[in-house]
Design a protein around this motif. Structure first.
Motif, PDB file in Angstrom:
ATOM      1  N   THR A  99      13.146 -10.059   8.099  1.00 16.12           N
ATOM      2  CA  THR A  99      12.359  -9.130   8.595  1.00 16.12           C
ATOM      3  C   THR A  99      10.862  -9.134   8.333  1.00 16.12           C
ATOM      4  OG1 THR A  99      12.064  -6.484   8.419  1.00 16.12           O
ATOM      5  CG2 THR A  99      12.230  -7.649   6.223  1.00 16.12           C
ATOM      6  N   ARG A 100      10.009  -8.576   9.021  1.00 22.45           N
ATOM      7  CA  ARG A 100       8.473  -8.892   8.704  1.00 22.45           C
ATOM      8  C   ARG A 100       7.779  -7.565   8.790  1.00 22.45           C
ATOM      9  NH1 ARG A 100       6.164 -13.776  11.039  1.00 22.45           N
ATOM     10  NH2 ARG A 100       7.666 -15.095  12.018  1.00 22.45           N
ATOM     11  N   TRP A 101       6.562  -7.497   8.016  1.00 23.76           N
ATOM     12  CA  TRP A 101       5.771  -6.290   7.984  1.00 23.76           C
ATOM     13  C   TRP A 101       4.326  -6.610   8.095  1.00 23.76           C
ATOM     14  CZ3 TRP A 101       8.888  -8.079   4.141  1.00 23.76           C
ATOM     15  CH2 TRP A 101       8.197  -8.704   2.946  1.00 23.76           C
ATOM     16  N   ALA A 102       3.554  -5.884   8.650  1.00 22.68           N
ATOM     17  CA  ALA A 102       2.264  -6.154   9.015  1.00 22.68           C
ATOM     18  C   ALA A 102       1.316  -5.571   7.702  1.00 22.68           C
ATOM     19  CB  ALA A 102       1.503  -5.524  10.280  1.00 22.68           C
ATOM     20  N   SER A 103       1.705  -4.576   6.922  1.00 14.17           N
ATOM     21  CA  SER A 103       0.925  -4.071   5.928  1.00 14.17           C
ATOM     22  C   SER A 103       1.924  -3.639   5.083  1.00 14.17           C
ATOM     23  CB  SER A 103      -0.017  -2.924   6.621  1.00 14.17           C
ATOM     24  OG  SER A 103       1.017  -1.795   6.491  1.00 14.17           O
ATOM     25  N   GLN A 104       1.548  -3.267   3.729  1.00 18.31           N
ATOM     26  CA  GLN A 104       2.489  -3.007   2.705  1.00 18.31           C
ATOM     27  C   GLN A 104       3.159  -1.780   2.747  1.00 18.31           C
ATOM     28  OE1 GLN A 104       0.296  -2.678  -0.921  1.00 18.31           O
ATOM     29  NE2 GLN A 104      -0.647  -0.570  -0.336  1.00 18.31           N
ATOM     30  N   TRP A 105       2.579  -0.544   3.641  1.00 21.13           N
ATOM     31  CA  TRP A 105       3.012   0.596   3.942  1.00 21.13           C
ATOM     32  C   TRP A 105       4.600   0.449   4.831  1.00 21.13           C
ATOM     33  CZ3 TRP A 105       0.773   3.343   0.846  1.00 21.13           C
ATOM     34  CH2 TRP A 105      -0.777   2.964   0.375  1.00 21.13           C
ATOM     35  N   GLU A 106       4.522  -0.574   5.375  1.00 21.48           N
ATOM     36  CA  GLU A 106       6.050  -0.634   5.863  1.00 21.48           C
ATOM     37  C   GLU A 106       7.062  -1.100   5.210  1.00 21.48           C
ATOM     38  OE1 GLU A 106       5.706  -3.263   9.411  1.00 21.48           O
ATOM     39  OE2 GLU A 106       3.387  -2.720   9.509  1.00 21.48           O
ATOM     40  N   ARG A 107       6.707  -1.391   3.624  1.00 19.69           N
ATOM     41  CA  ARG A 107       7.945  -1.752   3.092  1.00 19.69           C
ATOM     42  C   ARG A 107       7.786  -0.996   1.658  1.00 19.69           C
ATOM     43  NH1 ARG A 107      12.156  -3.268   5.016  1.00 19.69           N
ATOM     44  NH2 ARG A 107      12.725  -3.540   2.701  1.00 19.69           N
ATOM     45  N   PRO A 108       8.836  -0.052   1.431  1.00 24.38           N
ATOM     46  CA  PRO A 108       8.572   0.945   0.263  1.00 24.38           C
ATOM     47  C   PRO A 108       8.386   0.341  -1.187  1.00 24.38           C
ATOM     48  CG  PRO A 108      10.894   1.126   1.166  1.00 24.38           C
ATOM     49  CD  PRO A 108       9.841   0.335   2.132  1.00 24.38           C
ATOM     50  N   GLU A 109       9.324  -0.890  -1.277  1.00 26.31           N
ATOM     51  CA  GLU A 109       9.235  -1.481  -2.655  1.00 26.31           C
ATOM     52  C   GLU A 109       7.807  -2.152  -2.865  1.00 26.31           C
ATOM     53  OE1 GLU A 109      10.701  -4.679   0.293  1.00 26.31           O
ATOM     54  OE2 GLU A 109      10.885  -2.391   0.204  1.00 26.31           O
ATOM     55  N   ILE A 110       7.110  -2.282  -1.818  1.00 27.53           N
ATOM     56  CA  ILE A 110       5.695  -2.893  -2.311  1.00 27.53           C
ATOM     57  C   ILE A 110       4.537  -1.824  -2.382  1.00 27.53           C
ATOM     58  CG2 ILE A 110       3.959  -4.308  -1.118  1.00 27.53           C
ATOM     59  CD1 ILE A 110       6.072  -5.896   0.486  1.00 27.53           C
ATOM     60  N   TRP A 111       4.582  -0.700  -1.577  1.00 29.23           N
ATOM     61  CA  TRP A 111       3.657   0.223  -1.675  1.00 29.23           C
ATOM     62  C   TRP A 111       3.960   0.927  -3.053  1.00 29.23           C
ATOM     63  CZ3 TRP A 111       4.951   5.184  -2.212  1.00 29.23           C
ATOM     64  CH2 TRP A 111       5.925   5.632  -1.222  1.00 29.23           C
ATOM     65  N   ILE A 112       5.101   1.041  -3.388  1.00 27.74           N
ATOM     66  CA  ILE A 112       5.287   1.568  -4.612  1.00 27.74           C
ATOM     67  C   ILE A 112       5.083   0.986  -5.675  1.00 27.74           C
ATOM     68  CG2 ILE A 112       7.416   2.476  -6.218  1.00 27.74           C
ATOM     69  CD1 ILE A 112       8.939   3.470  -3.914  1.00 27.74           C
ATOM     70  N   PHE A 113       5.279  -0.450  -5.700  1.00 29.89           N
ATOM     71  CA  PHE A 113       4.775  -1.308  -6.778  1.00 29.89           C
ATOM     72  C   PHE A 113       3.370  -1.364  -6.907  1.00 29.89           C
ATOM     73  CE2 PHE A 113       3.335  -5.399  -8.479  1.00 29.89           C
ATOM     74  CZ  PHE A 113       4.390  -5.789  -9.193  1.00 29.89           C
ATOM     75  N   ASP A 114       2.660  -1.100  -5.759  1.00 29.00           N
ATOM     76  CA  ASP A 114       1.057  -1.267  -5.728  1.00 29.00           C
ATOM     77  C   ASP A 114       0.700   0.201  -6.636  1.00 29.00           C
ATOM     78  OD1 ASP A 114      -1.511  -1.820  -5.314  1.00 29.00           O
ATOM     79  OD2 ASP A 114      -1.496  -0.812  -3.412  1.00 29.00           O
ATOM     80  N   PHE A 115       1.218   1.092  -6.164  1.00 27.51           N
ATOM     81  CA  PHE A 115       1.012   2.589  -6.918  1.00 27.51           C
ATOM     82  C   PHE A 115       1.250   2.351  -8.334  1.00 27.51           C
ATOM     83  CE2 PHE A 115       1.878   6.717  -8.756  1.00 27.51           C
ATOM     84  CZ  PHE A 115       0.748   7.512  -8.371  1.00 27.51           C
ATOM     85  N   HIS A 116       2.519   1.918  -8.719  1.00 26.19           N
ATOM     86  CA  HIS A 116       2.663   1.754  -9.890  1.00 26.19           C
ATOM     87  C   HIS A 116       1.727   1.013 -10.968  1.00 26.19           C
ATOM     88  CE1 HIS A 116       5.565   2.398 -13.558  1.00 26.19           C
ATOM     89  NE2 HIS A 116       5.505   1.120 -13.796  1.00 26.19           N
ATOM     90  N   HIS A 117       1.278  -0.375 -10.347  1.00 25.46           N
ATOM     91  CA  HIS A 117       0.358  -1.043 -11.007  1.00 25.46           C
ATOM     92  C   HIS A 117      -1.166  -0.910 -10.753  1.00 25.46           C
ATOM     93  CE1 HIS A 117       3.446  -4.112 -12.339  1.00 25.46           C
ATOM     94  NE2 HIS A 117       4.209  -3.410 -11.703  1.00 25.46           N
TER      95      HIS A 117
END
Length: 362
Positions: A99-117
């Motif tokens: 799978t691919r994504w163009a921004s972090q908002w398409e992958r919950p594990e990535i934007w949740i990580f960004d919020f947490h950190h």
């Protein structure tokens, strides 16, 4: 004691929501590898040098200016390829894109990580999280002190008996003291990763602070610009020769001309999931520039390297992940109810009736 109680309540009312959100997102991220649910995510890692090298060459030759590869682990069987602006992809261990994504908002594990950190705010967000972590440490210590005077009325409740301020305060006090050791572990290890001065205090008993700081500082190597066709196979082969039992973890390409290619590896004795054993290669020629063996680092640096695996439950198996889940959910509950009672359930000021003077009779 009244002053301590006032400080505890006011700081909780002001920073409690941040701590609650950090606790909730942390509890979710502890189980990230289990809920991503993509094809081949459960595949066991294939550490065969020829396979890893061929897949690396394939992935880094893809269009889009890749920045590096995060290799599959024991708990997550996909490689992750990173691009700029939050774009990326997951690929199986043969190099086939899942799978691919163009921004972090398409992958919950990535934007949740960004919020947490980072709270979606980069370095500024890290400062807020670091301050919240110090406040969390203050809450745990002062909360235990304040609980001691009311210990005779202890009664454990996961949820308040009633949603009234006295019932919420009682539940907050008694639940808080039970989970205090877990909260202390979470806030100390989390704050260590944000504020290096705080980390220096924590690891000081393990060795000289200056020695620890120097060991953790990344070396500054200079080389040529990135070659048109880097020989990643030769780099991986040299890394495996030097550390035959280590896993390949992250291959990072230079961000600007002259920077080195770095390869992080994880030796079996390391707790850090991505390891701290690192090799640096000239981006132009592929020549090895330097090596850092994580197991040869000073004791203070090795103690610091344990902060993240303890904080993110990357050690200890399912049992420890469940404990850290309890820590995160408890922090979310305590923080959110604290904010609610502070701002919306504050005790009303009772106006005492004024005494009217009796009329003097004549």
């Amino acid at each position: 004691m009244k002053t301590l109680d006032t400080l505890h309540r006011w700081s909780g009312g002001l920073i409690g929501l941040v701590l609650a959100l950090l606790g909730l997102t942390g509890a979710i991220l502890v189980h990230k590898d289990a809920w991503i649910g993509l094809p081949h995510a459960g595949d066991p890692p294939n550490g065969d040098l020829a396979t890893v090298a061929a897949t690396t060459e394939t992935l880094l030759a893809l269009p889009g200016d890749p920045q590096g590869v995060i290799y599959a682990t024991d708990r997550f069987g996909l490689h992750q390829l990173r691009f700029g602006e939050g774009a990326g992809l997951y690929a199986d261990q043969s190099g086939a894109v899942v799978t691919r994504w163009a921004s972090q908002w398409e992958r919950p594990e990535i934007w949740i990580f960004d919020f947490h950190h980072h709270l979606f705010a980069g370095d500024s967000g890290e400062w807020v999280i670091g301050i919240a972590g110090l406040c969390g440490l203050f809450f745990v210590i002062t909360g235990v002190i304040l609980w001691w005077r009311t210990r005779a009325t202890f009664k454990l409740r996961l949820w308040p008996k009633r949603l009234t301020r006295p019932a919420i305060v009682m539940q907050h006090r008694d639940l808080g003291v039970v989970v205090a050791p877990l909260l202390l572990l979470s806030v100390v290890t989390g704050t260590m990763m944000i504020f290096r001065p705080f980390a220096a205090i924590v690891v000081a008993p393990f060795g000289p602070v200056a020695e620890t700081a120097k060991a953790l500082e990344p070396p500054k190597y200079k080389g040529g610009p990135l070659a048109a066709d880097p020989d990643y196979t030769a780099m991986l082969t040299e890394a495996r020769r030097r550390f035959p039992t280590a896993q390949f973890r992250i291959l990072s390409l230079p961000r600007k001309p002259g920077d080195a290619i770095s390869l992080r590896m994880k030796q079996p004795e390391e707790w850090l999931p991505n390891g701290r054993t690192t090799l640096w290669f000239d981006a132009g020629t592929g020549k090895l520039l330097g090596v850092r063996d994580a197991l040869a680092m000073p004791a203070g640096a090795q103690a610091f390297n344990m902060a993240y695996p303890l904080h993110a439950a990357k050690v200890g198996g399912l049992g420890y992940r469940l404990l850290m889940t309890v820590s995160g959910l408890a922090l979310a509950l305590l923080g959110s109810l604290t904010v609610w009672t502070f701002w919306f359930k504050r005790p009303k000021v009772v106006k005492r009736p004024t005494k009217t003077a009796a009329l003097a009779s004549t």
